[in-house]
Design an enzyme around this catalytic site. Sequence first.
Site, PDB file in Angstrom:
ATOM      1  N   TYR A 126      60.246  63.554  66.857  1.00  0.00           N
ATOM      2  CA  TYR A 126      59.342  62.506  67.336  1.00  0.00           C
ATOM      3  C   TYR A 126      59.545  62.344  68.843  1.00  0.00           C
ATOM      4  O   TYR A 126      59.859  61.277  69.351  1.00  0.00           O
ATOM      5  CB  TYR A 126      59.561  61.188  66.592  1.00  0.00           C
ATOM      6  CG  TYR A 126      58.289  60.380  66.452  1.00  0.00           C
ATOM      7  CD1 TYR A 126      57.277  60.806  65.592  1.00  0.00           C
ATOM      8  CD2 TYR A 126      58.086  59.228  67.186  1.00  0.00           C
ATOM      9  CE1 TYR A 126      56.107  60.086  65.466  1.00  0.00           C
ATOM     10  CE2 TYR A 126      56.915  58.510  67.073  1.00  0.00           C
ATOM     11  CZ  TYR A 126      55.926  58.941  66.207  1.00  0.00           C
ATOM     12  OH  TYR A 126      54.753  58.230  66.102  1.00  0.00           O
ATOM     13  N   LEU A 127      59.371  63.443  69.538  1.00  0.00           N
ATOM     14  CA  LEU A 127      59.741  63.541  70.946  1.00  0.00           C
ATOM     15  C   LEU A 127      58.928  62.592  71.824  1.00  0.00           C
ATOM     16  O   LEU A 127      57.728  62.410  71.624  1.00  0.00           O
ATOM     17  CB  LEU A 127      59.540  64.979  71.443  1.00  0.00           C
ATOM     18  CG  LEU A 127      60.282  66.077  70.671  1.00  0.00           C
ATOM     19  CD1 LEU A 127      59.993  67.430  71.297  1.00  0.00           C
ATOM     20  CD2 LEU A 127      61.775  65.804  70.609  1.00  0.00           C
ATOM     21  N   GLU A 169      59.028  60.836  76.203  1.00  0.00           N
ATOM     22  CA  GLU A 169      59.314  61.244  77.580  1.00  0.00           C
ATOM     23  C   GLU A 169      60.806  61.397  77.854  1.00  0.00           C
ATOM     24  O   GLU A 169      61.212  62.194  78.696  1.00  0.00           O
ATOM     25  CB  GLU A 169      58.696  60.249  78.559  1.00  0.00           C
ATOM     26  CG  GLU A 169      57.185  60.340  78.668  1.00  0.00           C
ATOM     27  CD  GLU A 169      56.489  59.463  77.639  1.00  0.00           C
ATOM     28  OE1 GLU A 169      57.130  59.071  76.640  1.00  0.00           O
ATOM     29  OE2 GLU A 169      55.299  59.160  77.840  1.00  0.00           O
ATOM     30  N   GLY A 170      61.638  60.640  77.169  1.00  0.00           N
ATOM     31  CA  GLY A 170      63.080  60.790  77.337  1.00  0.00           C
ATOM     32  C   GLY A 170      63.546  62.168  76.911  1.00  0.00           C
ATOM     33  O   GLY A 170      64.301  62.844  77.631  1.00  0.00           O
ATOM     34  N   HIS A 171      63.103  62.602  75.727  1.00  0.00           N
ATOM     35  CA  HIS A 171      63.454  63.944  75.260  1.00  0.00           C
ATOM     36  C   HIS A 171      62.898  65.019  76.203  1.00  0.00           C
ATOM     37  O   HIS A 171      63.564  66.010  76.507  1.00  0.00           O
ATOM     38  CB  HIS A 171      62.876  64.190  73.865  1.00  0.00           C
ATOM     39  CG  HIS A 171      63.376  63.266  72.809  1.00  0.00           C
ATOM     40  ND1 HIS A 171      62.566  62.344  72.186  1.00  0.00           N
ATOM     41  CD2 HIS A 171      64.603  63.116  72.256  1.00  0.00           C
ATOM     42  CE1 HIS A 171      63.262  61.676  71.296  1.00  0.00           C
ATOM     43  NE2 HIS A 171      64.506  62.118  71.315  1.00  0.00           N
ATOM     44  N   GLN A 197      73.738  60.080  59.436  1.00  0.00           N
ATOM     45  CA  GLN A 197      73.843  58.973  60.372  1.00  0.00           C
ATOM     46  C   GLN A 197      73.133  57.712  59.905  1.00  0.00           C
ATOM     47  O   GLN A 197      73.114  56.718  60.603  1.00  0.00           O
ATOM     48  CB  GLN A 197      73.333  59.319  61.774  1.00  0.00           C
ATOM     49  CG  GLN A 197      72.641  60.538  61.997  1.00  0.00           C
ATOM     50  CD  GLN A 197      72.303  60.932  63.399  1.00  0.00           C
ATOM     51  OE1 GLN A 197      72.472  62.116  63.706  1.00  0.00           O
ATOM     52  NE2 GLN A 197      71.803  60.043  64.230  1.00  0.00           N
ATOM     53  N   LYS A 223      62.355  54.149  76.945  1.00  0.00           N
ATOM     54  CA  LYS A 223      61.586  54.946  76.002  1.00  0.00           C
ATOM     55  C   LYS A 223      62.396  55.153  74.725  1.00  0.00           C
ATOM     56  O   LYS A 223      63.582  55.470  74.760  1.00  0.00           O
ATOM     57  CB  LYS A 223      61.260  56.307  76.615  1.00  0.00           C
ATOM     58  CG  LYS A 223      60.392  56.250  77.866  1.00  0.00           C
ATOM     59  CD  LYS A 223      58.929  56.169  77.531  1.00  0.00           C
ATOM     60  CE  LYS A 223      58.072  56.334  78.769  1.00  0.00           C
ATOM     61  NZ  LYS A 223      56.629  56.296  78.457  1.00  0.00           N
ATOM     62  N   ARG A 246      61.458  54.220  68.456  1.00  0.00           N
ATOM     63  CA  ARG A 246      61.281  52.964  67.728  1.00  0.00           C
ATOM     64  C   ARG A 246      60.249  52.042  68.375  1.00  0.00           C
ATOM     65  O   ARG A 246      59.784  51.078  67.747  1.00  0.00           O
ATOM     66  CB  ARG A 246      62.618  52.223  67.635  1.00  0.00           C
ATOM     67  CG  ARG A 246      63.694  52.985  66.866  1.00  0.00           C
ATOM     68  CD  ARG A 246      65.024  52.259  66.895  1.00  0.00           C
ATOM     69  NE  ARG A 246      66.074  53.028  66.246  1.00  0.00           N
ATOM     70  CZ  ARG A 246      66.363  52.958  64.953  1.00  0.00           C
ATOM     71  NH1 ARG A 246      65.658  52.164  64.174  1.00  0.00           N
ATOM     72  NH2 ARG A 246      67.330  53.681  64.429  1.00  0.00           N
TER      73      ARG A 246
END
EC number: 6.3.2.1
Length: 288
Positions: free
Chosen positions: A30-31, A33-35, A59, A182, A185
């Site tokens: 669920y990429l 801008e951070g990824h 996790q 970003k 969630r």
Amino acid sequence: MKIIKSVADLRHERMKQTHKTIGFVPTMGYLHEGHISLLEKAKMECDWVVLSIFVNPLQFGPNEDFTLYPRDEARDLAIAKKIGIDLVFVPGVEEMYPEESLTRVNVRQVTERLCGAKRPGHFDGVATVVTKLFHMVQPDRAYFGMKDVQQVAVITQMVKDLHFPTTIVPCPTIREADGLAKSSRNVYLNQVERVQATILHQSLTEVEQRVQTGALQTASEMVTYVTEKIKSQPLAHIDYVEALTYPRFETFDQWEQEDILLAVAVFFGRTRLIDNHLIRFKGGETYV
């Protein structure tokens, strides 16, 4: 771009990459801008870049629904192809855990506060799956975002303690124009929650200004300031607000001119958001 689903095929492709610098970005998909910023940095610094997309069941706690975690593999693959990623590893749960796993990787101390205290076993799951992925990919450099600062600290300590031949590259938090970090969630926030959530970054950055001027000098003063600012938003329900030394995550009283981490976890509705701010005493990257 190659899309690989099996460990055997991944290892086969990895063995071909002789005399290349291998970059790796592990994600749960669920990429956003951070990824993308991690992938682009890896592309700039490495000869061959691997992206993994795997929603890791280890996790998730008993009250956290693994099945509801957002997924969009087709969109993720399109993003990876556009960036020019060389290989995407998309294993199923049965591939990563073909039988009951009797082994867990546990990193002490840095997992005992913040999200580690609120989500028992979560970072054992993180450390275990990253260990497995590192063995499979054998990266020279692995990229992690500082929004998940505790994850960065855990993986960095694990790599150091277990002598992995991998350099951990922390990367700055990517934010919206109004400061909200970003996150996958964020899609769960309604319009009013989304506006009120900007108080997280605002309150954390204000603390640094007051610490540097001497207006706030103790951990309790820092925590109280952030707590009161967040409580000014009626939809905010605080999970934790903490001020700790960095990178060991130790408690302190009076600020003694050392690096300090301010970290928060706050619910807006049913959505739990995390954020942090690193106050560097000797300068350097703050990753905000």
